[in-house]
Write a protein that holds these residues in place. Structure first.
Motif, short mmCIF file in Angstrom:
data_model
loop_
_atom_site.label_atom_id
_atom_site.label_comp_id
_atom_site.label_asym_id
_atom_site.label_seq_id
_atom_site.Cartn_x
_atom_site.Cartn_y
_atom_site.Cartn_z
N GLU A 93 0.83 -1.20 0.00
CA GLU A 93 0.00 0.00 0.00
C GLU A 93 0.87 1.25 0.00
O GLU A 93 0.54 2.23 -0.67
N ILE A 147 -8.04 -0.90 -2.12
CA ILE A 147 -8.82 0.25 -2.58
C ILE A 147 -9.20 0.09 -4.05
O ILE A 147 -8.39 -0.39 -4.85
N HIS A 178 -10.76 2.71 -6.71
CA HIS A 178 -11.16 4.11 -6.89
C HIS A 178 -12.49 4.25 -7.64
O HIS A 178 -13.16 5.27 -7.53
N TYR A 189 -8.97 10.64 -0.22
CA TYR A 189 -8.04 9.58 0.14
C TYR A 189 -6.96 9.45 -0.93
O TYR A 189 -7.25 9.38 -2.11
N HIS A 212 -8.58 4.21 6.42
CA HIS A 212 -9.34 4.54 5.21
C HIS A 212 -10.53 5.41 5.57
O HIS A 212 -11.20 5.18 6.53
#
Length: 309
Positions: free
Chosen positions: A243, A268, A270, A278, A309
């Motif tokens: 990450e 994640i 998007h 974020y 998050h």
């Protein structure tokens, strides 16, 4: 000479003149999706060229026929219009619009699905995430990820799921398909098929800062056997994406090729929306000049520095 070749030549000639004779990739389609677009462009150019030709011929004829001479020096023009002529020059533009609209709408809707000849093939799904100024390709089924290049199997439909990690971009592979925008919190589909193995160039065509012109990527269509071999090699030899590394990748910079044995979709996506700030650090985007309303000072961002998050 075949009709299709003649039509393409007629369409290309004026474009070569206007473009300084640069190579026109869109007129050398390498797949059914690109061919549909090329056929539409050819039809539009030929129809518009015919309209221009008729207009200029009529213009020259009318100017010559009704020029002032000694014989018509005392001519008094009619003050009342011609109903028939007014109907004609009102109806003709509608017919031209219809002739352009019908094939355009049919082509646009056809491009939203797998090409007809490949309906019996399951598409290879590749998630595309744009970021300033690079392209990230995630293979969720294979569990691998690449940056600034994408390998696809030739003769197999590919479904690109497009989104953005920040600003809006435009995804375009001229030889294989038309362009579609990528936007944060949204996901759009683009189907692509490469007829044969080969190398093609993709690019961003939407201005999104000083680095957009170099925001390009390579597309390599491989045989199915070579594609499967490449996937296995990546799984065995490529490093794992973390990450923290991903947060570095999506910063507004230029990068070379990268390959990883997993995808950022693990933590994640998007395209699913969520906290719009974020991973987005306002200070990094000041390279654009005015950072925009998204990055007003009263809004907070973790800039990708926090793990929550």
């Amino acid at each position: 000479m075949k009709k299709g070749v003649l039509v393409s030549l007629l369409a290309i000639v004026p474009l070569f003149i206007l473009s300084g004779c640069e190579s026109m990739v869109v007129f050398d389609p390498q797949g059914p999706v690109a061919r549909s677009i090329t056929d539409l462009i050819n039809w539009s150019i030929v129809l518009m060229a015919f309209v221009c030709l008729v207009v200029f011929v009529l213009f020259g004829y009318i100017v010559w026929k009704y020029r002032a001479t000694k014989d018509n020096a005392d001519y008094e023009p009619e003050e009342h219009g011609s109903t028939k002529l007014e109907i004609v020059w009102t109806v003709i533009p509608f017919l031209i619009i219809i002739a352009l609209t019908i094939p355009t709408v049919k082509t646009i809707y056809a491009l939203e699905d797998i090409p007809e000849d490949y309906k019996d093939h399951d598409p290879v799904v590749i998630n595309v995430t744009s970021a300033d100024w690079k392209w990230i390709f995630s293979y969720p089924e294979e569990g691998i990820e690449t940056v600034n290049y994408v390998n696809i199997p030739a003769g197999v439909p590919v479904e690109f799921k497009l989104t953005s990690a920040g600003t809006m971009q435009s995804f375009w592979i001229p030889a294989l398909a038309g362009q579609k925008y990528t936007m944060y919190g949204a996901e759009t589909d683009l189907y692509v098929v490469a007829d044969n193995p080969g190398n093609y160039e993709g690019q961003n065509t939407s201005f999104n800062g000083k680095g957009y012109a170099e925001m390009k990527f390579d597309v390599e269509a491989k045989t199915l056997a070579d594609y499967d071999k490449w996937v296995d090699e990546v799984k065995e030899t490529a490093p794992e994406l973390t990450e923290e590394k991903y947060k570095e990748i999506i910063k507004p910079t230029h990068l070379g090729r990268m390959t990883f044995s997993n995808t950022h979709l693990e933590w994640i996506d998007h395209g699913k929306g969520g906290d719009s700030n974020y991973y987005l650090n306002p200070e990094l985007y000041r390279v654009h000049g005015y950072p925009g309303r998204t990055f007003e000072k009263n809004q907070e961002s973790d800039g990708g520095e926090k793990d929550a998050h």
